[in-house]
Motif scaffolding. Sequence first.
Motif, mmCIF file in Angstrom:
data_model
loop_
_atom_site.group_PDB
_atom_site.id
_atom_site.type_symbol
_atom_site.label_atom_id
_atom_site.label_comp_id
_atom_site.label_asym_id
_atom_site.label_seq_id
_atom_site.Cartn_x
_atom_site.Cartn_y
_atom_site.Cartn_z
ATOM 1 N N HIS A 236 0.477 2.630 5.826
ATOM 2 C CA HIS A 236 1.408 1.503 5.923
ATOM 3 C C HIS A 236 1.754 1.140 7.364
ATOM 4 C CE1 HIS A 236 4.816 4.308 6.645
ATOM 5 N NE2 HIS A 236 4.169 5.092 5.797
ATOM 6 N N GLU A 237 1.746 2.120 8.267
ATOM 7 C CA GLU A 237 2.083 1.814 9.658
ATOM 8 C C GLU A 237 1.015 0.967 10.330
ATOM 9 O OE1 GLU A 237 2.858 5.486 11.625
ATOM 10 O OE2 GLU A 237 4.817 5.769 10.662
ATOM 11 N N ARG A 238 -0.174 0.928 9.761
ATOM 12 C CA ARG A 238 -1.281 0.160 10.340
ATOM 13 C C ARG A 238 -1.600 -1.107 9.531
ATOM 14 N NH1 ARG A 238 -3.635 1.690 15.497
ATOM 15 N NH2 ARG A 238 -3.108 3.884 15.792
ATOM 16 N N ILE A 239 -0.807 -1.417 8.521
ATOM 17 C CA ILE A 239 -1.046 -2.632 7.746
ATOM 18 C C ILE A 239 -0.364 -3.796 8.457
ATOM 19 C CG2 ILE A 239 -0.600 -3.837 5.569
ATOM 20 C CD1 ILE A 239 -0.882 -1.156 4.143
ATOM 21 N N PHE A 240 -1.178 -4.686 9.005
ATOM 22 C CA PHE A 240 -0.676 -5.796 9.811
ATOM 23 C C PHE A 240 -0.779 -7.141 9.098
ATOM 24 C CE2 PHE A 240 -2.173 -3.167 13.720
ATOM 25 C CZ PHE A 240 -0.999 -2.429 13.700
ATOM 26 N N ALA A 241 -1.482 -7.179 7.972
ATOM 27 C CA ALA A 241 -1.638 -8.428 7.217
ATOM 28 C C ALA A 241 -1.970 -8.060 5.776
ATOM 29 C CB ALA A 241 -2.733 -9.309 7.831
ATOM 30 N N TYR A 242 -1.847 -9.042 4.882
ATOM 31 C CA TYR A 242 -1.975 -8.754 3.446
ATOM 32 C C TYR A 242 -2.622 -9.933 2.740
ATOM 33 C CZ TYR A 242 -0.081 -8.107 -1.382
ATOM 34 O OH TYR A 242 0.085 -7.991 -2.741
#
Length: 350
Positions: A236-242
């Motif tokens: 989650h700390e590296r999720i920058f877009a979805y």
Amino acid sequence: MKTIKGPAIFLAQFMGDEAPFNSLDTIAAYMADLGYKGIQIPTWDPRCIDLKTAAESKTYCDEYKGKLADIGVEITELSSHLQGQLVAVHPAYDPMFDSFASPEVRNNPAARTEWAVQQLMWAAKASQNLGLTSHVTFSGALLWPFLYPWPQRPAGLVETGFKELGKRWTPILNAFDEAGVNVGYELHPGEDLHDGITFEMFLEAVGNHPRAGINYDPSHFVLQQLDYLQFIDFYHERIFAYHVKDAEFNPTGKQGVYSGFQGWADRAGRFRSLGDGQVDFSGIFSKLSQYNYDGWAVLEWECCIKSPIQGAAEGAPFIADHIIQVTEKAFDDFAGTGADEAFNRKVLGL
């Protein structure tokens, strides 16, 4: 916790030759009328943006944003999926990927790679000029032809491939760092970055670069039979877009993950419009909200059955219904007693 922004939509799959899908102004207005608040811009399509000018002119970017604001939408991210793909291409794919590049660099892999890198450099600066904080792309692939180890892979082949991939991407990531923009790689079959393990290998190859992250798309994980909810716990700390994209996996006695070279409609694993597949979006939105993801929820529509017109119309309310307005209070605050250190020590019998 933070509330996810949306609904938004990726324009790439909707651009076409007929109005209103043949210009930025008209397609943006069309999507705004459907309820979308944000649009993700495919930078390879000159109808959507002049990437070089956006990188060089803050005035162009200010006017660009203003025009979209007047329509009622804002930019979520710039996308360079096609250019990112060309940062690293195995020769087996040269003829098929050549069409992604500008005509003057086709049939020249070295020139094509140089062109792709320049495109990413412009994307970094353009994102900065537009006031964006995230960018989405593909990693490209040198190792995909060797995914299944038969014949046995030569010793060190994978390590060499990731070392080269890291060498190519590090200067690009540095440019995005200078621009103050994160890079979200879409973990996608066909890319060397296609799951958590390969993402970790890439992170090692780029020295755990702070700008190297993920464009989270559960559809690709359904097709790989990967636990896409636990994935959020890990990364989650590296999720920058979805990318909000649905999919289903229905294996039979005749086919499974590899799907026997069948077309999309006949594959065990296939992409679907939102709500028509098997993805647990309630679980995803809950986890992303829990972990303070405050970026955009962007529909990427790819369905082998439903029309894009229907998919887009259904997508905005689907996303809106799943966005969680996060709480600013605990549900049991009404029963709180209030306390201080002395009271807490008394409760503990100290």
